[in-house]
Design a protein around this motif. Structure first.
Motif, PDB file in Angstrom:
ATOM      1  N   GLY A  48       0.780  -1.237   0.000  1.00  0.00           N
ATOM      2  CA  GLY A  48       0.000   0.000   0.000  1.00  0.00           C
ATOM      3  C   GLY A  48       0.809   1.284   0.000  1.00  0.00           C
ATOM      4  N   ASP A 104       0.571   3.426   4.289  1.00  0.00           N
ATOM      5  CA  ASP A 104      -0.548   4.128   3.649  1.00  0.00           C
ATOM      6  C   ASP A 104      -1.678   4.360   4.638  1.00  0.00           C
ATOM      7  OD1 ASP A 104      -0.750   1.316   3.549  1.00  0.00           O
ATOM      8  OD2 ASP A 104      -2.380   1.435   2.107  1.00  0.00           O
ATOM      9  N   LEU A 162      -3.943   2.376  -2.011  1.00  0.00           N
ATOM     10  CA  LEU A 162      -4.866   1.514  -1.239  1.00  0.00           C
ATOM     11  C   LEU A 162      -5.769   0.734  -2.193  1.00  0.00           C
ATOM     12  CD1 LEU A 162      -5.151   4.530   0.794  1.00  0.00           C
ATOM     13  CD2 LEU A 162      -5.388   2.477   2.149  1.00  0.00           C
ATOM     14  N   ARG A 169      -5.479   0.586  -6.816  1.00  0.00           N
ATOM     15  CA  ARG A 169      -4.284   1.217  -6.241  1.00  0.00           C
ATOM     16  C   ARG A 169      -3.820   2.386  -7.103  1.00  0.00           C
ATOM     17  NH1 ARG A 169      -2.232  -2.217  -2.100  1.00  0.00           N
ATOM     18  NH2 ARG A 169      -2.510  -4.444  -2.482  1.00  0.00           N
TER      19      ARG A 169
END
Ligand code: PRP
Length: 183
Positions: A48, A104, A162, A169
Motif C-alpha cells: 500500500g 498508507d 490503497l 491502487r
C-alpha cells in the motif's frame, strides 16, 4: 488522458490529488527538519505504501536510504486477522538505525504494532511512524503515528496505493468505494 474506468465505482473523493500533494510536501518538510543530520532509513510497508513512499522521499531531500518490508494480515478480507506475517523481510541490517516507517493507512494497528516490536528487536535505534491515513475509530492496538497525513472516517477507502481486492491502487486520489460493490 483517457477517462478512468474506476471513478464510477467510487461514491466520492475524500482527498484530491492536490490535497495529497500539498500534505505530502508538508510531511516531507517536517521530516527534513527533524532528520536532516541523521541519515535515516525509510522503510516502506508494501504494498500500500508504494505511491506515498515514492512521493514522500522526493518531498524530503535528505541523505537517506530506502528499504521495504511486506506483511500480510488481511488477505482479501475486510477485517484484520490480527495475525501479521512477514512476506518479504528487510534486506539489510538495521542495527542502530533511525527508521522512518512509511504506511498508507493505520487502521486496527495490528500491522504497525507488530512491526514496531519487530524493528526494535532487530536493533533499530528509533522508529518513527509516518502514515498517510489514520483511521482511529478502528484501533485495536495501543499504537499511534508520529506523523499523519489525514485522519479519515471509518469508510472503505481506496486509491493512491490503497486497494480493494488488489485493484484501485492506481486511482490518483483517495476515494470511497460504493458499498454495493463489497457488501
Ligand atoms: C494494509 C495497509 C497497512 C495495514 C493497516 O495492508 O497497507 O499495512 O493494512 O491495517 P492495520 O492497522 O489494521 O494492521 P494490507 O494487509 O491490506 O496489504 P497491502 O498493503 O498490500 O494492501
Amino acid at each position: 488522458m483517457a477517462k478512468s474506468t474506476m471513478d464510477q465505482d467510487l461514491s466520492k473523493v475524500l482527498f484530491s490529488e492536490e490535497q495529497i500533494r500539498q500534505r505530502v510536501q508538508e510531511l516531507g518538510d517536517e521530516l527534513f527538519e527533524r532528520f536532516k543530520d541523521r541519515n535515516p532509513l525509510f522503510v516502506g510497508v508494501l504494498k500500500g505504501c508504494f505511491l506515498f513512499m515514492s512521493d514522500l522521499i522526493r518531498a524530503c531531500q535528505i541523505k537517506s536510504e530506502i528499504e521495504f518490508i511486506a506483511v500480510s494480515s488481511y488477505g482479501d478480507e475486510f477485517a484484520s486477522s490480527g495475525n501479521v506475517q512477514i512476506t518479504r523481510d528487510l534486506q539489510h541490517d538495521i542495527t542502530g538505525r533511525d527508521l522512518i516507517v512509511v504506511e498508507d493507512i493505520l487502521d486496527s494497528g495490528n500491522t504497525l504494532y507488530f512491526l514496531t516490536q519487530y524493528f526494535k528487536a532487530k536493533g533499530a535505534a528509533s522508529v518513527t511512524i509516518v502514515t498517510l491515513l489514520d483511521k482511529p475509530a478502528r484501533r485495536e492496538k495501543p499504537i499511534h503515528a508520529d506523523y499523519v497525513g489525514f485522519e479519515t472516517p471509518d469508510e472503505f477507502v481506496v486509491g493512491y496505493g490503497l486497494d480493494f481486492k488488489q485493484q484501485y491502487r492506481n486511482v490518483p486520489y483517495i476515494g470511497v468505494m460504493k458499498p454495493e460493490l463489497y457488501q
